[in-house]
Design a protein around this motif. Structure first.
Motif, short mmCIF file in Angstrom:
data_model
loop_
_atom_site.label_atom_id
_atom_site.label_comp_id
_atom_site.label_asym_id
_atom_site.label_seq_id
_atom_site.Cartn_x
_atom_site.Cartn_y
_atom_site.Cartn_z
N LEU A 1 -1.05 -2.25 9.77
CA LEU A 1 -0.79 -3.46 8.98
C LEU A 1 -1.42 -3.36 7.60
O LEU A 1 -0.81 -3.73 6.59
CB LEU A 1 -1.31 -4.70 9.71
N TRP A 2 -2.66 -2.89 7.53
CA TRP A 2 -3.30 -2.75 6.23
C TRP A 2 -2.53 -1.79 5.33
O TRP A 2 -2.35 -2.06 4.15
CB TRP A 2 -4.74 -2.23 6.42
N ILE A 3 -2.08 -0.69 5.90
CA ILE A 3 -1.29 0.26 5.12
C ILE A 3 0.04 -0.38 4.71
O ILE A 3 0.48 -0.27 3.56
CB ILE A 3 -1.05 1.55 5.92
N GLY A 4 0.68 -1.05 5.66
CA GLY A 4 1.98 -1.65 5.39
C GLY A 4 1.94 -2.74 4.34
O GLY A 4 2.86 -2.87 3.52
N MET A 5 0.86 -3.54 4.34
CA MET A 5 0.81 -4.65 3.37
C MET A 5 0.53 -4.13 1.96
O MET A 5 0.65 -4.89 0.99
CB MET A 5 -0.22 -5.69 3.78
#
Length: 398
Positions: free
Chosen positions: A101-105
């Motif tokens: 999620l951190w990478i995706g956001m």
């Protein structure tokens, strides 16, 4: 409540970043889906699409900025200790989703901005006073297409990660009832005291690598999406005196006052030219469906414009006339047929012949109204009247 995290709960800074980014990411996804679902008929409807995508991009850039700040803040903080340190697999899966999620956001808004930067023209501006394009990103339709494939595939991945994250939170709230939600959403004083545990750093590293692999796989899948063929002449050409070895056939049109450029990926040119008389004939057939025109490719090929479904081909038939003076350009004079309508057309051609090899380039300007294209767009506020058609090719004598 403390600004920083404690062993029991997240501080108010982490909570502010978490919920702000969550709202912005969900809003960007909703705006993108809404824009894709809007009707694409009249000029008013097209303007609504442009406006919605402008908000989608603006919200996405805001989410990117906050996500970067959140990650920087997170790097300065220790996480609350796990409530169930013995559930190693569950903890690893949860942390993998968090990393992904951190990478995706970051990567999803960033690829959207890269798509916006690479796309020719100024389709749906970001609503802020700063620059529109990222530095060192060239305007290139093929590059924009690749970013677009990743962005279209990646939102499914991001949506799936959000669903897994929410499902995990609901499990803790409804099944485990262990107070996990209080660590991020409720009073910190009500958060349970976690047991003391001494874990290894290895599971955290492996979870981060797993998160990276999820997005690497997304990039691999999106790269495998069928892409438009390279903008060169088709190898299946009619018999003629000259065979096109390579070439580019492109157009330029103004959208909202900003010029955007596109190319046809498939076209055929039958050329009969005699260097001795400096005269000949040319017959060019163009596959309208092969057009790429930045972010508005589908609209350009739709029923309001080129109408590729009803008129799949365009054609230019002309006589090649000798130059009127030494060193002047040739003139290809004939008929241009687009969207089922034929009009007289003249194309100046800069031609150089060297033995059995020839190079040629030129451009002509036409008015879309002559072909009944974009009849519902009576002024140039959305789409300009003038369209520039240009080519550049190399041919060999048969």
């Amino acid at each position: 409540m403390n600004a920083g995290n404690t062993a029991r709960a997240y501080g108010w800074m982490a909570r502010l970043f978490h919920w702000s980014v969550a709202v912005l990411i969900l809003a960007a996804i909703a705006l993108g889906l809404y824009a894709d679902a809007l009707p694409r008929g009249t000029e008013i409807e097209l303007q609504a699409i442009f406006a919605t995508f402008s908000w989608h991009k603006t919200v996405g850039v805001a989410a990117l900025g906050l996500a970067v700040l959140r990650i920087l803040w997170t790097l300065t903080q220790s996480k609350p200790r796990p409530l169930h340190p013995n559930r190693k697999l569950e903890h690893f899966l949860a942390e993998t989703v968090h990393w992904a999620l951190w990478i995706g956001m970051v990567i999803m808004p960033l690829t959207g901005w890269l798509l916006h930067s690479a796309a020719p023209g100024g389709f749906s501006r970001i609503l802020w006073p700063l620059g529109q394009r990222l530095p060192f990103v060239p305007e290139n339709a093929a590059l924009a297409e690749r970013f677009g494939h990743f962005h279209s595939t990646g939102w499914w991945v991001l949506a799936g990660l959000i669903v897994l994250h929410v499902a995990g939170a609901l499990k803790h709230a409804l099944l485990d009832r262990d107070g996990t939600m209080s660590r991020m959403a409720g009073p910190a004083s009500r958060a349970p005291e976690p047991p003391v545990a001494h874990g290894s750093v290895l599971p955290h590293v492996l979870a981060a690598l797993a998160g990276l692999l999820i997005w690497a796989g997304t990039a691999f899948v999106s790269a495998g999406n069928p892409e438009q063929a390279a903008p060169v002449a088709s190898s299946e050409q009619p018999a003629s005196g000259w065979v096109v070895e390579q070439g580019v056939l492109g157009i330029e049109v103004a959208q909202g006052g900003t010029p955007i450029q596109g190319q046809f990926g498939t076209w055929q040119a039958a050329i009969d030219y005699d260097p001795a008389t400096q005269a000949g004939k040319v017959d060019v057939n163009i596959d309208i469906a092969s057009l790429t025109l930045g972010s508005v490719s589908d609209n350009a090929k739709g029923p309001d414009f080129l109408n590729a479904a009803q008129f799949p081909g365009a054609r230019f038939e002309a006589e090649i006339l000798p130059p009127t003076t030494e060193g002047a350009a040739h003139l290809a004079r004939g008929t241009l047929t687009i969207a089922g309508k034929s009009v007289p057309a003249e194309l100046p051609v800069d031609l150089t012949v060297d033995g059995d090899k020839a190079t040629a380039k030129g451009e002509m300007k036409v008015d879309r109204r002559d072909f009944g294209i974009g009849a519902g767009y009576a002024d140039e506020s959305t789409v300009g009247f003038g369209v520039t058609i240009r080519f550049d090719l190399t041919a060999n004598r048969k």
